[in-house]
Motif scaffolding. Structure first.
Motif, PDB file in Angstrom:
ATOM      1  N   SER A 120     -20.788   2.366   1.215  1.00  0.00           N
ATOM      2  CA  SER A 120     -21.825   1.886   0.308  1.00  0.00           C
ATOM      3  C   SER A 120     -21.354   1.931  -1.144  1.00  0.00           C
ATOM      4  O   SER A 120     -20.778   2.935  -1.591  1.00  0.00           O
ATOM      5  N   ASN A 121     -21.579   0.830  -1.879  1.00  0.00           N
ATOM      6  CA  ASN A 121     -21.245   0.717  -3.303  1.00  0.00           C
ATOM      7  C   ASN A 121     -19.758   0.925  -3.584  1.00  0.00           C
ATOM      8  O   ASN A 121     -19.380   1.290  -4.704  1.00  0.00           O
ATOM      9  N   PHE A 122     -18.916   0.674  -2.574  1.00  0.00           N
ATOM     10  CA  PHE A 122     -17.483   0.919  -2.757  1.00  0.00           C
ATOM     11  C   PHE A 122     -16.916   0.068  -3.895  1.00  0.00           C
ATOM     12  O   PHE A 122     -16.183   0.565  -4.752  1.00  0.00           O
ATOM     13  N   GLN A 123     -17.261  -1.213  -3.924  1.00  0.00           N
ATOM     14  CA  GLN A 123     -16.715  -2.090  -4.962  1.00  0.00           C
ATOM     15  C   GLN A 123     -17.182  -1.651  -6.351  1.00  0.00           C
ATOM     16  O   GLN A 123     -16.369  -1.502  -7.276  1.00  0.00           O
ATOM     17  N   GLU A 124     -18.477  -1.417  -6.508  1.00  0.00           N
ATOM     18  CA  GLU A 124     -19.018  -1.038  -7.812  1.00  0.00           C
ATOM     19  C   GLU A 124     -18.420   0.269  -8.322  1.00  0.00           C
ATOM     20  O   GLU A 124     -18.171   0.432  -9.520  1.00  0.00           O
ATOM     21  N   GLU A 127     -13.821  -0.453  -8.330  1.00  0.00           N
ATOM     22  CA  GLU A 127     -13.030  -1.642  -8.662  1.00  0.00           C
ATOM     23  C   GLU A 127     -12.223  -1.507  -9.951  1.00  0.00           C
ATOM     24  O   GLU A 127     -11.164  -2.118 -10.091  1.00  0.00           O
ATOM     25  N   GLU A 128     -12.681  -0.709 -10.894  1.00  0.00           N
ATOM     26  CA  GLU A 128     -11.915  -0.532 -12.131  1.00  0.00           C
ATOM     27  C   GLU A 128     -10.609   0.225 -11.880  1.00  0.00           C
ATOM     28  O   GLU A 128      -9.707   0.200 -12.727  1.00  0.00           O
ATOM     29  N   LEU A 129     -10.511   0.860 -10.716  1.00  0.00           N
ATOM     30  CA  LEU A 129      -9.311   1.631 -10.392  1.00  0.00           C
ATOM     31  C   LEU A 129      -8.386   0.903  -9.417  1.00  0.00           C
ATOM     32  O   LEU A 129      -7.331   1.423  -9.061  1.00  0.00           O
ATOM     33  N   TRP A 130      -8.759  -0.294  -8.975  1.00  0.00           N
ATOM     34  CA  TRP A 130      -7.938  -0.998  -7.997  1.00  0.00           C
ATOM     35  C   TRP A 130      -6.580  -1.362  -8.591  1.00  0.00           C
ATOM     36  O   TRP A 130      -6.470  -1.772  -9.760  1.00  0.00           O
ATOM     37  N   ASP A 131      -5.552  -1.246  -7.750  1.00  0.00           N
ATOM     38  CA  ASP A 131      -4.223  -1.668  -8.182  1.00  0.00           C
ATOM     39  C   ASP A 131      -4.017  -3.145  -7.837  1.00  0.00           C
ATOM     40  O   ASP A 131      -4.916  -3.808  -7.300  1.00  0.00           O
ATOM     41  N   ASP A 132      -2.857  -3.668  -8.148  1.00  0.00           N
ATOM     42  CA  ASP A 132      -2.590  -5.092  -7.944  1.00  0.00           C
ATOM     43  C   ASP A 132      -2.700  -5.499  -6.477  1.00  0.00           C
ATOM     44  O   ASP A 132      -3.236  -6.568  -6.152  1.00  0.00           O
ATOM     45  N   GLY A 133      -2.209  -4.659  -5.587  1.00  0.00           N
ATOM     46  CA  GLY A 133      -2.289  -4.971  -4.164  1.00  0.00           C
ATOM     47  C   GLY A 133      -3.725  -5.036  -3.680  1.00  0.00           C
ATOM     48  O   GLY A 133      -4.085  -5.908  -2.873  1.00  0.00           O
ATOM     49  N   GLN A 134      -4.561  -4.131  -4.163  1.00  0.00           N
ATOM     50  CA  GLN A 134      -5.973  -4.145  -3.784  1.00  0.00           C
ATOM     51  C   GLN A 134      -6.696  -5.354  -4.373  1.00  0.00           C
ATOM     52  O   GLN A 134      -7.541  -5.960  -3.707  1.00  0.00           O
ATOM     53  N   ASN A 135      -6.373  -5.709  -5.602  1.00  0.00           N
ATOM     54  CA  ASN A 135      -6.980  -6.899  -6.197  1.00  0.00           C
ATOM     55  C   ASN A 135      -6.669  -8.151  -5.380  1.00  0.00           C
ATOM     56  O   ASN A 135      -7.548  -8.969  -5.114  1.00  0.00           O
TER      57      ASN A 135
END
Length: 334
Positions: A120-124, A127-135
């Motif tokens: 739940s609310n994983f993206q919110e 997302e500010e911490l996602w690396d290039d591979g996750q993006n």
């Protein structure tokens, strides 16, 4: 002969080896299709659109190979300018691709998608911490949703393909199985199903967008052309489709004869990547409320009425009250 590389953008003359995916397609298609790019269509929004010529072996079971070009739409996260802009992700680079390949190869991409769908609310929250591979993994998932929306819509519109919407020739995928540059040239094998770009081959309809009608069609044809566009929206709704991206550029206008004759214009509706089907358990009231909120017909009729009024033309269009009785006159969420 130009070939496809994951580290190059599409180019005229390039030959793409496309795999035909299960689902609705033309009879007798080969399992692999070779498509030579004839024209690149700009701007790029949610997909990359090209006009291609298909090799003769595409139709091994037919007597005559169609001579006309085909429209190829690929939901390619790498070059989808609108998708990347929408989610605040920088334009694609080779370094981003290397990070994505690494995430796929190690299984981190699949774990990321699992978390995205189940927490739940994983993206919110993250997302500010996602690396290039996750993006890149996130964008690949979004592109896949757009592809599914498009093909689901064409399935529902089967009986009006070639008339009010283009004919779907085939679902296809473009393999991106180039060597992993950060893995000493070893091919990506683990979770490789995350790599291909999916797309559709559609009937190519030469013409101009409805948004250009005031410049490319005589005033005597404007009413007939807009009426056809509104009718196409209605037909899609009758088949259980709600489209969140209806606008004048969502329609192609084809001239079929003398340009001075208002009857010599045919309109087809395109772009269903942001559409959805009516839910199996969606009540009449909830469906009507969703249709009223979006007002797809107004997104064509009202917009064109205002646009053409600046040209001294009074377009005849009235809002429809078709869904009002089911929605109880209330377009607010319950």
């Amino acid at each position: 002969m130009a070939s496809c590389s994951r580290f190059e953008d599409y180019q005229v003359g390039q030959v793409l080896a496309l795999t035909v995916l299960p689902g609705q397609s033309e009879t007798g298609l080969a399992s692999t299709i070779h498509a030579r790019i004839r024209e690149l269509l700009m701007p790029r929004t949610l997909s990359c659109c090209t006009v291609v010529d298909l090799a003769s072996e595409t139709w091994p079971g037919t007597i005559d190979k169609p001579d006309e070009p085909i429209f190829l739409k690929l939901y390619d996260r790498r070059f989808s300018e609108q998708l990347r802009y929408q989610f605040g992700i920088d334009p694609w680079t080779k370094d981003f691709e290397s990070a994505y390949i690494q995430a796929v190869r190690t299984g981190k991409a699949r774990q990321f998608l699992h978390d995205l769908k189940t927490i739940s609310n994983f993206q919110e929250d993250t997302e500010e911490l996602w690396d290039d591979g996750q993006n890149e993994t996130f964008l690949a998932e979004q592109a896949d949703k757009l592809y599914n929306n498009e093909t689901n819509a064409y399935d529902a519109l089967g009986d009006i393909q070639g008339e009010l919407v283009p004919r779907l020739v085939a679902r296809v995928s473009l393999a991106l199985s180039a060597p992993d540059v950060n893995n000493n040239g070893a091919n990506v094998t683990n979770n490789e199903d995350l790599l291909p770009v999916k797309g559709v081959l559609l009937q190519f309809i030469p013409g101009f967008s409805l948004g250009e009608v005031q410049d490319l069609a005589p005033k005597s044809a404007w009413q007939t052309i807009v009426d056809q566009a509104v009718a196409a929206v209605q037909a899609a709704g009758d088949r259980g489709i709600l489209n969140r991206d209806v606008r004048p550029d969502s329609f192609l206008v084809q001239r079929t004869g003398d340009s001075t004759n208002s009857e010599n214009y045919k309109v087809v509706m395109i772009d269903f990547g942001l559409s959805r089907l009516r839910g199996a358990d969606e009540s009449d009231r909830n469906w009507a409320k969703a249709k009223l909120r979006k007002d797809e017909k107004g997104a064509v009729g009202l917009v064109m009425k205002k646009r053409l009024s600046s040209q001294g033309f009074e377009l005849r269009y009235e809002n429809s009250d078709r869904y009002m009785e089911y929605a109880g006159g209330d377009d607010e969420d319950e």
